[in-house]
Design a protein around this motif. Structure first.
Motif, PDB file in Angstrom:
ATOM      1  N   HIS A 117       0.765  -1.318   0.103  1.00  0.00           N
ATOM      2  CA  HIS A 117      -0.034   0.028  -0.035  1.00  0.00           C
ATOM      3  C   HIS A 117       0.834   1.279  -0.015  1.00  0.00           C
ATOM      4  N   GLN A 118       2.206   1.282  -0.646  1.00  0.00           N
ATOM      5  CA  GLN A 118       3.037   2.355  -0.794  1.00  0.00           C
ATOM      6  C   GLN A 118       3.180   2.543  -2.284  1.00  0.00           C
ATOM      7  N   ALA A 119       2.342   3.396  -2.926  1.00  0.00           N
ATOM      8  CA  ALA A 119       2.771   3.553  -4.266  1.00  0.00           C
ATOM      9  C   ALA A 119       3.073   5.152  -4.445  1.00  0.00           C
ATOM     10  N   PRO A 120       4.070   5.570  -5.287  1.00  0.00           N
ATOM     11  CA  PRO A 120       4.497   7.042  -5.546  1.00  0.00           C
ATOM     12  C   PRO A 120       3.423   7.703  -5.841  1.00  0.00           C
ATOM     13  N   HIS A 121       3.283   8.959  -5.415  1.00  0.00           N
ATOM     14  CA  HIS A 121       2.591  10.153  -5.729  1.00  0.00           C
ATOM     15  C   HIS A 121       2.596  10.402  -7.090  1.00  0.00           C
ATOM     16  N   PRO A 122       1.405  10.588  -7.810  1.00  0.00           N
ATOM     17  CA  PRO A 122       1.440  10.813  -9.445  1.00  0.00           C
ATOM     18  C   PRO A 122       2.295  12.094  -9.857  1.00  0.00           C
ATOM     19  N   THR A 123       2.500  13.108  -9.046  1.00  0.00           N
ATOM     20  CA  THR A 123       3.092  14.357  -9.149  1.00  0.00           C
ATOM     21  C   THR A 123       4.131  14.871  -8.239  1.00  0.00           C
ATOM     22  N   ASN A 124       3.719  14.621  -7.144  1.00  0.00           N
ATOM     23  CA  ASN A 124       4.888  15.260  -6.036  1.00  0.00           C
ATOM     24  C   ASN A 124       6.291  14.645  -6.116  1.00  0.00           C
ATOM     25  N   LEU A 125       7.049  15.394  -5.646  1.00  0.00           N
ATOM     26  CA  LEU A 125       8.405  14.637  -5.395  1.00  0.00           C
ATOM     27  C   LEU A 125       8.519  13.659  -4.460  1.00  0.00           C
ATOM     28  N   VAL A 126       8.963  12.132  -4.909  1.00  0.00           N
ATOM     29  CA  VAL A 126       8.742  11.182  -3.813  1.00  0.00           C
ATOM     30  C   VAL A 126      10.204  10.961  -3.151  1.00  0.00           C
ATOM     31  N   VAL A 127      10.154  11.170  -1.903  1.00  0.00           N
ATOM     32  CA  VAL A 127      11.398  11.013  -1.007  1.00  0.00           C
ATOM     33  C   VAL A 127      11.161   9.534  -0.258  1.00  0.00           C
ATOM     34  N   GLY A 128      12.032   8.703  -0.380  1.00  0.00           N
ATOM     35  CA  GLY A 128      12.226   7.328   0.359  1.00  0.00           C
ATOM     36  C   GLY A 128      13.053   7.520   1.388  1.00  0.00           C
ATOM     37  N   LEU A 129      12.599   7.176   2.761  1.00  0.00           N
ATOM     38  CA  LEU A 129      13.849   7.093   3.762  1.00  0.00           C
ATOM     39  C   LEU A 129      13.644   5.731   4.508  1.00  0.00           C
ATOM     40  N   GLY A 130      14.711   5.223   4.824  1.00  0.00           N
ATOM     41  CA  GLY A 130      14.768   3.820   5.642  1.00  0.00           C
ATOM     42  C   GLY A 130      16.117   3.554   6.127  1.00  0.00           C
ATOM     43  N   ASP A 131      16.198   2.170   6.267  1.00  0.00           N
ATOM     44  CA  ASP A 131      17.502   1.485   6.849  1.00  0.00           C
ATOM     45  C   ASP A 131      17.821   0.352   5.927  1.00  0.00           C
ATOM     46  N   ALA A 132      18.870  -0.429   6.390  1.00  0.00           N
ATOM     47  CA  ALA A 132      19.274  -1.520   5.689  1.00  0.00           C
ATOM     48  C   ALA A 132      18.195  -2.526   5.300  1.00  0.00           C
ATOM     49  N   SER A 133      17.114  -2.688   6.341  1.00  0.00           N
ATOM     50  CA  SER A 133      16.169  -3.707   6.474  1.00  0.00           C
ATOM     51  C   SER A 133      15.224  -3.411   5.118  1.00  0.00           C
ATOM     52  N   SER A 134      15.442  -1.831   4.843  1.00  0.00           N
ATOM     53  CA  SER A 134      14.327  -1.529   3.707  1.00  0.00           C
ATOM     54  C   SER A 134      14.912  -0.928   2.519  1.00  0.00           C
ATOM     55  N   LEU A 135      16.211  -1.399   2.255  1.00  0.00           N
ATOM     56  CA  LEU A 135      16.744  -0.880   1.032  1.00  0.00           C
ATOM     57  C   LEU A 135      16.242  -1.311  -0.312  1.00  0.00           C
ATOM     58  N   GLY A 136      15.685  -2.514  -0.075  1.00  0.00           N
ATOM     59  CA  GLY A 136      14.896  -3.413  -1.235  1.00  0.00           C
ATOM     60  C   GLY A 136      13.661  -2.393  -1.567  1.00  0.00           C
ATOM     61  N   HIS A 137      12.913  -2.009  -0.513  1.00  0.00           N
ATOM     62  CA  HIS A 137      11.937  -1.156  -0.536  1.00  0.00           C
ATOM     63  C   HIS A 137      11.944  -0.051  -1.549  1.00  0.00           C
ATOM     64  N   LEU A 138      12.960   0.569  -0.674  1.00  0.00           N
ATOM     65  CA  LEU A 138      13.451   1.834  -1.413  1.00  0.00           C
ATOM     66  C   LEU A 138      13.504   1.910  -2.856  1.00  0.00           C
ATOM     67  N   LEU A 139      14.365   0.792  -3.247  1.00  0.00           N
ATOM     68  CA  LEU A 139      14.647   0.466  -4.822  1.00  0.00           C
ATOM     69  C   LEU A 139      13.603   0.260  -5.681  1.00  0.00           C
TER      70      LEU A 139
END
Length: 230
Positions: A117-139
């Motif tokens: 249930h995380q999808a990038p906003h269609p027009t905003n700047l998308v900023v992902g923040l996390g740690d090593a456990s979520s690196l795949g999620h950010l990519l």
């Protein structure tokens, strides 16, 4: 005694229901990052419908008897039904052991593929923040953000060396930092527009709570969060 009884129930449920629910994939390649606690796994999942991955997906893998873990695929190709996982093995557990013992040609089993249930906003700047456990999620979030220039972010890793490997292995604008203090200072310096920036927080529960509080204090309200563990 109670734990033993519950485990027996889980084992029986898996015995009778598991085979009907499980789907199978194949390991194409495994790369253990040198001097880093990260295992990168390439998979072929012939039954996965990757064309419709419009939100960051997750896959619930069977990694042992009555043991399942959710991992985020990234870098997927719908035509070949291939994708990759990044498993942070810094924490001992069945997930780390599973990832460390996989080899090319092995079969993997999974129960389902779902949406975070995380999808990038269609027009905003998308900023992902996390740690090593979520690196795949950010990519994965980066892959879904089009055009790619709308994506920015930072990830907290265990060492500068791991950060260097991330920069070498992936073409990503994600900044790599090693302390929460560095991450907070980096965020303060960005000056993101409150009206047109959407933040996606993932990873360790304490980090997610800390980042959400900081962003709210800066006046940001477009925030989505997913905590991976306590």
């Amino acid at each position: 005694m109670e734990t033993s009884i519950l485990q027996q129930i889980k084992n029986k449920a898996e015995k009778y229901l598991g085979p009907q629910l499980l789907q199978t994939g194949r390991v194409l390649e495994v790369r253990v990052w040198e001097t880093a606690t990260m295992v990168e796994i390439d998979l072929h999942l012939p039954s996965a419908d990757m064309q419709h991955w419009n939100e960051v997906p997750y896959i619930k893998f069977r990694i042992g008897n009555s043991c399942y873990r959710d991992y985020t695929p990234f870098g997927w190709d719908a035509e070949t039904a291939t994708c990759s996982l990044l498993v942070d093995t810094a924490h001992e557990g069945c997930g780390s052991r599973w990832a460390k013992h996989l080899s090319a040609g092995d079969s993997v089993q999974y129960v389902k593929i779902g949406d975070t249930h995380q999808a990038p906003h269609p027009t905003n700047l998308v900023v992902g923040l996390g740690d090593a456990s979520s690196l795949g999620h950010l990519l994965a979030l980066q892959q879904l953000t089009l055009p790619g220039i709308r994506f920015d972010g930072a990830v907290l890793l265990d060492s500068p060396h791991t950060g260097q490997l991330v920069r070498e292995y992936f073409r990503s604008p994600v900044n790599t930092l090693t302390t929460r203090h560095e991450l907070a200072n980096w965020l303060l310096k960005q000056g993101y527009c409150t009206a047109h920036t959407s933040f996606y927080l993932t990873g360790n529960r304490e980090l997610v709570v800390e980042l959400r509080t900081l962003l709210k204090n800066l006046g940001h309200t477009n925030i989505q969060a997913k905590k991976f563990w306590s």
